[in-house]
Enzyme design. Structure first.
Site, PDB file in Angstrom:
ATOM      1  N   SER A  44      -2.313  -4.164   2.669  1.00 33.57           N
ATOM      2  CA  SER A  44      -1.281  -3.440   1.914  1.00 33.57           C
ATOM      3  C   SER A  44      -1.839  -2.551   0.814  1.00 33.57           C
ATOM      4  CB  SER A  44      -0.296  -4.442   1.302  1.00 33.57           C
ATOM      5  OG  SER A  44      -0.974  -5.313   0.411  1.00 33.57           O
ATOM      6  N   GLY A  81      -0.160  -7.025   5.141  1.00 34.76           N
ATOM      7  CA  GLY A  81      -0.262  -8.381   5.657  1.00 34.76           C
ATOM      8  C   GLY A  81      -1.439  -8.618   6.566  1.00 34.76           C
ATOM      9  N   ASN A 110      -5.854 -11.476   2.341  1.00 30.82           N
ATOM     10  CA  ASN A 110      -4.761 -12.195   2.998  1.00 30.82           C
ATOM     11  C   ASN A 110      -5.260 -13.461   3.692  1.00 30.82           C
ATOM     12  OD1 ASN A 110      -2.356 -10.615   2.459  1.00 30.82           O
ATOM     13  ND2 ASN A 110      -3.343  -9.002   3.636  1.00 30.82           N
ATOM     14  N   ASP A 191       5.869  -7.132  -8.486  1.00 34.99           N
ATOM     15  CA  ASP A 191       5.285  -8.376  -7.989  1.00 34.99           C
ATOM     16  C   ASP A 191       3.963  -8.717  -8.666  1.00 34.99           C
ATOM     17  OD1 ASP A 191       3.500  -6.555  -6.862  1.00 34.99           O
ATOM     18  OD2 ASP A 191       4.110  -6.946  -4.792  1.00 34.99           O
ATOM     19  N   HIS A 194       0.680  -5.627  -6.204  1.00 32.38           N
ATOM     20  CA  HIS A 194       0.375  -4.329  -5.608  1.00 32.38           C
ATOM     21  C   HIS A 194       0.353  -3.242  -6.680  1.00 32.38           C
ATOM     22  CE1 HIS A 194       1.972  -6.705  -2.211  1.00 32.38           C
ATOM     23  NE2 HIS A 194       0.996  -6.083  -1.564  1.00 32.38           N
TER      24      HIS A 194
END
Length: 219
Positions: A44, A81, A110, A191, A194
């Protein structure tokens, strides 16, 4: 979430790591027919998660290349992801289609989020590098960090893995894509994972010194 968590480039469970390689950014990035091309194989952080289109660091790299190395085409094969297993699985088709001169590998975080053994992640990254080099591409490995709450020993081992791979395979290397960003929460989305659009030029500046020597006629 504490600012340190911003150093984890991971995605939610709903992230779609199963998008076919043929559909990755197909609408804006035509396949290259020559060796002067760059593939970015990432997650991402490279896939413009939460950003307006063409504002991520890869898009900014494309614009900079237009000025310094205009013969290069950039194919962003990043998926939110994505894991090292997914990247390794998708890579052969990407290499065959694009025939890149450079492959930038931005994967691994991830895996840590999902509890994938570091030995498997390391093996997958090694396979990605080997496949890219066998296809005639130069490789740039981008390292990542994870917070110490994963355990300081594991976090340090995770971070050192990227440097060890770069040394083993003699690749170019960026120690940490988010270097200089993680202490400023304003540079991250809600969040706190990011980066925002404002952070993307800095991310490119972290990559460029390692990428520039790999390019032909780059100024």
């Amino acid at each position: 979430m504490a600012a340190v968590a911003a150093s984890v480039p991971v995605d939610g469970i709903a992230a779609t790591a199963s998008v076919p390689a043929s559909k990755v950014q197909a609408s804006k990035e035509p396949a290259s027919k020559g060796p002067a091309s760059i593939v970015v194989l990432g997650d991402s952080l490279s896939a413009e998660y939460g950003l307006d289109r063409d504002t991520g660091w890869v898009a900014l790299m494309r614009k900079r290349l237009a000025q310094s190395a205009p013969d290069y085409n950039v194919v962003n094969a990043s998926i939110s992801g994505e894991t090292t297993t997914g990247g390794k699985t998708r890579l052969p088709a990407i290499l065959a289609r694009v025939r890149p001169g450079v492959v930038i590998v931005e994967l691994g975080a991830n895996d840590a989020l999902r509890g994938i053994p570091l030995t498997l992640s390391t093996s997958n990254l090694g396979a990605i590098i080997e496949s890219s080099q066998s296809a005639g591409a130069k490789v740039l490995v981008i390292g990542m960090r994870i917070p110490p709450n994963y355990g300081p020993d594991y976090a340090e081992h995770f971070f050192q893995t990227f440097a060890e791979l770069a040394k083993q395979y003699r690749t170019a290397y960026v120690p940490f894509l988010l270097d200089g960003l993680v202490d400023d929460p304003s540079l991250f989305q809600a969040d706190q994972i990011h980066p925002t659009a404002a952070a993307q030029p800095h991310m490119l500046d972290n990559v460029w010194p390692a990428l520039k020597p790999m390019l032909k006629d780059a100024q």
